[in-house]
Design a protein around this motif. Structure first.
Motif, mmCIF file in Angstrom:
data_model
loop_
_atom_site.group_PDB
_atom_site.id
_atom_site.type_symbol
_atom_site.label_atom_id
_atom_site.label_comp_id
_atom_site.label_asym_id
_atom_site.label_seq_id
_atom_site.Cartn_x
_atom_site.Cartn_y
_atom_site.Cartn_z
ATOM 1 N N GLN A 1 -4.703 -29.082 76.271
ATOM 2 C CA GLN A 1 -5.419 -28.408 75.186
ATOM 3 C C GLN A 1 -4.896 -28.915 73.845
ATOM 4 O O GLN A 1 -3.706 -29.184 73.696
ATOM 5 C CB GLN A 1 -5.210 -26.888 75.296
ATOM 6 N N ILE A 2 -5.790 -29.037 72.871
ATOM 7 C CA ILE A 2 -5.389 -29.579 71.572
ATOM 8 C C ILE A 2 -4.290 -28.708 70.955
ATOM 9 O O ILE A 2 -4.322 -27.480 71.044
ATOM 10 C CB ILE A 2 -6.583 -29.716 70.595
ATOM 11 N N ASN A 3 -3.324 -29.399 70.355
ATOM 12 C CA ASN A 3 -2.193 -28.773 69.659
ATOM 13 C C ASN A 3 -1.303 -27.929 70.576
ATOM 14 O O ASN A 3 -0.515 -27.112 70.095
ATOM 15 C CB ASN A 3 -2.672 -27.928 68.480
ATOM 16 N N GLN A 4 -1.444 -28.098 71.891
ATOM 17 C CA GLN A 4 -0.609 -27.398 72.860
ATOM 18 C C GLN A 4 0.168 -28.428 73.684
ATOM 19 O O GLN A 4 -0.399 -29.425 74.137
ATOM 20 C CB GLN A 4 -1.450 -26.526 73.800
ATOM 21 N N ASN B 1 -4.571 -34.168 70.128
ATOM 22 C CA ASN B 1 -5.121 -33.707 68.849
ATOM 23 C C ASN B 1 -6.631 -33.519 68.969
ATOM 24 O O ASN B 1 -7.239 -33.848 69.993
ATOM 25 C CB ASN B 1 -4.761 -34.675 67.715
ATOM 26 N N VAL B 2 -7.238 -33.003 67.907
ATOM 27 C CA VAL B 2 -8.649 -32.610 67.955
ATOM 28 C C VAL B 2 -9.576 -33.796 68.207
ATOM 29 O O VAL B 2 -10.661 -33.629 68.775
ATOM 30 C CB VAL B 2 -9.031 -31.871 66.644
ATOM 31 N N THR B 3 -9.174 -35.000 67.830
ATOM 32 C CA THR B 3 -10.036 -36.174 68.034
ATOM 33 C C THR B 3 -10.119 -36.570 69.512
ATOM 34 O O THR B 3 -10.954 -37.400 69.882
ATOM 35 C CB THR B 3 -9.519 -37.390 67.230
ATOM 36 N N GLN B 4 -9.260 -36.004 70.349
ATOM 37 C CA GLN B 4 -9.222 -36.387 71.762
ATOM 38 C C GLN B 4 -9.950 -35.413 72.676
ATOM 39 O O GLN B 4 -9.943 -35.581 73.898
ATOM 40 C CB GLN B 4 -7.758 -36.542 72.208
ATOM 41 N N VAL B 5 -10.582 -34.399 72.103
ATOM 42 C CA VAL B 5 -11.348 -33.447 72.909
ATOM 43 C C VAL B 5 -12.451 -34.188 73.680
ATOM 44 O O VAL B 5 -13.169 -35.019 73.126
ATOM 45 C CB VAL B 5 -11.961 -32.344 72.019
ATOM 46 N N VAL C 1 -9.158 -33.428 77.845
ATOM 47 C CA VAL C 1 -8.657 -32.550 76.789
ATOM 48 C C VAL C 1 -9.732 -31.532 76.406
ATOM 49 O O VAL C 1 -10.898 -31.878 76.198
ATOM 50 C CB VAL C 1 -8.229 -33.361 75.561
ATOM 51 N N PRO D 1 -10.737 -27.933 73.854
ATOM 52 C CA PRO D 1 -10.401 -27.308 72.548
ATOM 53 C C PRO D 1 -9.392 -26.178 72.707
ATOM 54 O O PRO D 1 -9.266 -25.577 73.722
ATOM 55 C CB PRO D 1 -11.746 -26.800 72.035
#
Length: 200
Positions: free
Chosen positions: A62-65, A147-151, A198, A200
């Motif tokens: 998960q992003i930022n986790q 990071n969010v770009t990898q969702v 990945v 969100p």
């Protein structure tokens, strides 16, 4: 250590006038050393009870986790001894070295924080190690934070692994590679399809 030997003989009924013989004959031999085979397998796991290392974190990532994974470098050596063995690979962006590391040889992989490169130096590996006995293996833990770009995509963990060494019998240089690793975790049979994407 294997050798290939070739012996060639040539006979001819033709005899030069200045020789007193019934026939002429030529004999030659050729010998060459056969290099051994080294196999490298780079693997990544989330659930890795066999290693004694417990990974934590979200799966799917998960992003930022942060999610932890264990990387295995497995070496099998076949017919000849090899020396000066070095394995190298780079941690990918967003991936950190946790310092948890194990090895079945006398040396451990080390991490260069400045270059983000993992390096494992082994002085010598005997022939048939991993064929007639257990392979040489190193295990180290990494922590990845997408990071969010990898969702919607897999998260890269480790770049291509390279192994270089010298074949002691032939003196030849050895260089082999294994593929980069990501959160698809194709070697971890406990992880379902799509669990490496990945979210969100």
């Amino acid at each position: 250590n294997y050798l290939l030997r070739i012996k060639a003989e040539l006979d001819s009924p033709s005899v030069p006038y200045y020789l007193k013989a019934e026939r002429t004959q030529a004999v030659t031999t050729f010998e060459t050393k056969v290099a051994g085979l080294v196999a490298l397998d780079a693997q990544a796991f989330y659930r890795d009870a066999g290693s004694g290392i417990v990974n934590s974190g979200k799966l799917p990532p998960q992003i930022n986790q942060a999610t932890e994974y264990t990387i295995h470098w497995v070496i099998r050596n076949y017919a000849t001894d090899i020396r000066g063995v070095t394995l190298r690979a780079f941690l990918q962006p967003g991936v950190a070295w946790t310092g948890v590391v194990k090895s079945t040889s006398g040396s451990m992989p080390t991490y260069n924080e400045r270059t983000q490169e993992v390096i494992w130096n082994i002085e010598k590996i005997q022939a048939t190690r991993g064929v007639l006995s257990e392979p040489i293996q190193a295990i180290f833990q990494v922590r990845g934070v997408p990071n969010v770009t990898q969702v919607g995509s897999v998260f890269p963990l480790l770049g291509e692994t390279t192994l270089t060494a010298t074949d002691e019998f032939t003196g030849l240089d050895i260089s082999i590679r294994d593929l980069a690793l990501d959160t698809m975790l194709s070697d971890d049979k406990t992880v379902g399809q799509g669990s490496g994407i990945v979210v969100p």
